[in-house]
Design a protein around this motif. Sequence first.
Motif: not given
Length: 113
Positions: A20-23, A65-66, A74-76, A81-82
């Motif tokens: 699973t991808v985690v950010s 946290v993430g 990707a949305r996180f 970044q915004a």
Amino acid sequence: MSPCPVYLFRSPAFAPSGDTVVSLAPLDRVVAVYGGGGIWGEGGLSSAFGGVAVFKNDTSGERFVGVWGSRNAARFRRELQAHMPTAIHKEAPDARLVFRQAEGERPEKAGRS
């Protein structure tokens, strides 16, 4: 302000497939983006993504946290970044998973009963 470190990696801790991808990002930076909602409150990270993961470095006490799942991750990253400069690290932070929470059940896919 220095760039916010954002960690992007795969983890076996979130699904049976073990891939699973985690950010993640440091707790204080995430709270700065999600305002008064912080992590769990209304408008917070958990309500925005349907779940939250908390990692902790046992030596320094630093918390990250993430979210998990490629779309959520990707949305996180885009939302961070915004609001601030970021630096993507394609590795897990020096921390262990201490808590994860998912809200509700996943909706059924069309055609499944």
